[in-house]
Design an enzyme around this catalytic site. Structure first.
Site, PDB file in Angstrom:
ATOM      1  N   SER A  14       8.300   3.932   5.141  1.00 55.76           N
ATOM      2  CA  SER A  14       9.390   4.198   4.312  1.00 55.76           C
ATOM      3  C   SER A  14       9.091   4.049   2.846  1.00 55.76           C
ATOM      4  CB  SER A  14      10.541   3.353   4.739  1.00 55.76           C
ATOM      5  OG  SER A  14      11.653   3.779   4.073  1.00 55.76           O
ATOM      6  N   HIS A  43       4.939  -7.385   0.288  1.00 55.88           N
ATOM      7  CA  HIS A  43       4.578  -8.687  -0.274  1.00 55.88           C
ATOM      8  C   HIS A  43       5.237  -8.897  -1.639  1.00 55.88           C
ATOM      9  CE1 HIS A  43       1.227  -9.564   2.662  1.00 55.88           C
ATOM     10  NE2 HIS A  43       1.463  -8.276   2.887  1.00 55.88           N
ATOM     11  N   ASP A  70       0.873  -1.171   0.000  1.00 60.15           N
ATOM     12  CA  ASP A  70       0.000   0.000   0.000  1.00 60.15           C
ATOM     13  C   ASP A  70       0.914   1.227   0.000  1.00 60.15           C
ATOM     14  OD1 ASP A  70      -2.017  -1.837   0.375  1.00 60.15           O
ATOM     15  OD2 ASP A  70      -2.880  -0.839   2.128  1.00 60.15           O
TER      16      ASP A  70
END
Length: 290
Positions: A253, A149, A92
């Site tokens: 980050s 992921h 995201d």
């Protein structure tokens, strides 16, 4: 005083910033009961965190700020694109830049680029597979889900810890601090995939307490502040499936994704600077079947 001047001044205080970051990291890991809950509630309000997506919606569930920041999502809330020829977005966040790696350089922001070799810790054998390949940089804001992921199936080949600065990695900083992603502390993971080489670079930021991978846990900075490399082969080989979690950030980050030349037919047309991303959604098309 301009923003650029302020950033230059901040760059002169890298060591205190590291010390402050470590202190903040310890505080983020502390289990302080009601105080922890109040801090989490204030953070949710300040940054507009959508807790309806979290596996545990109540701030009181989290014993530390780190536990909240690295919270899991409800099962199924981020479905992973199942088309075998389509990569899945790894996080995201918000697209910072994407495009071709040209003459060994990666675009950081308008007027700024940096060396892919430096990004990968200075190893010629790691950067060579990405010559004339493609890259994508995705910034994770404080409100975002902070687990990373896999865009596609891959076998882990190496991991590199690169010490460095801890500048903020928000869009404003990216526009003003040269070589930002090749200067900040980071963890580089390279993979062999059925379609070609892939690297996921997890870049630290101002108050990042740590970066973790699922195979090595917390990647702690070395006291000597030197580059450290681990290679994986044989019995140590680690295979991760598309959509599988590969790591997480505690406070911060950016992720920089690298792909080998000719591996991609192109990124999804809607992806561009400033576009919001959601883990599991379509990322890019593969050029050929494995």
């Amino acid at each position: 005083m301009s923003i650029t001047d302020n950033l230059k001044i901040a760059g002169q205080y890298c060591l205190p910033k590291h010390a402050l970051s470590r202190l903040v990291g310890k505080l983020a890991a502390a289990e302080a009961g009601n105080l922890t809950t109040k801090v989490i509630e204030a953070f949710i309000k300040q940054y507009g965190v959508d807790m309806s997506e979290a596996l545990h919606e109540s701030p009181a569930h989290y014993q530390s700020f780190n536990a909240f920041f690295t919270r899991e999502l409800k099962p199924g809330i981020r479905p992973v694109v199942d088309d075998a020829m389509t990569l899945a977005l790894p996080v995201d966040g918000t697209v910072s830049q994407l495009g071709p790696i040209q003459q060994g350089r990666i675009i950081q922001a308008k007027g700024h680029d940096y060396s892919a070799r430096e990004l990968l810790g200075g190893y010629d054998d790691l950067v060579a597979p990405f010559k004339d390949g493609d890259f994508a940089t995705i910034y994770l804001a404080p409100k975002d889900y902070h687990r990373i992921h896999m865009p596609l199936d891959g076998v882990l080949e190496s991991m590199v810890f690169v010490p460095g600065d801890l500048f903020s990695v928000n869009p404003l900083t990216a526009e003003n601090v040269p070589n930002l992603f090749a200067r900040n502390e980071r963890v580089v993971a390279t993979f062999r995939t059925p379609h070609g080489p892939m690297a996921l670079v997890l870049v630290g930021a101002t108050i990042v307490a740590s970066i973790e991978t699922i195979w090595a846990g917390n990647i702690a900075p070395t006291k000597e502040k030197k580059v450290v490399r681990w290679d994986y082969c044989g019995d140590e080989a680690i295979t991760l499936q598309k959509g599988a979690e590969m790591g997480l950030f505690k406070l911060g980050s950016t992720v920089v994704c690298l792909f080998g030349p000719g591996m991609l037919a192109g990124f999804e047309p809607h992806l561009a600077n400033g576009v919001t991303t959601r883990m599991g959604q379509p990322f890019a098309k593969l050029a050929t079947q494995a």
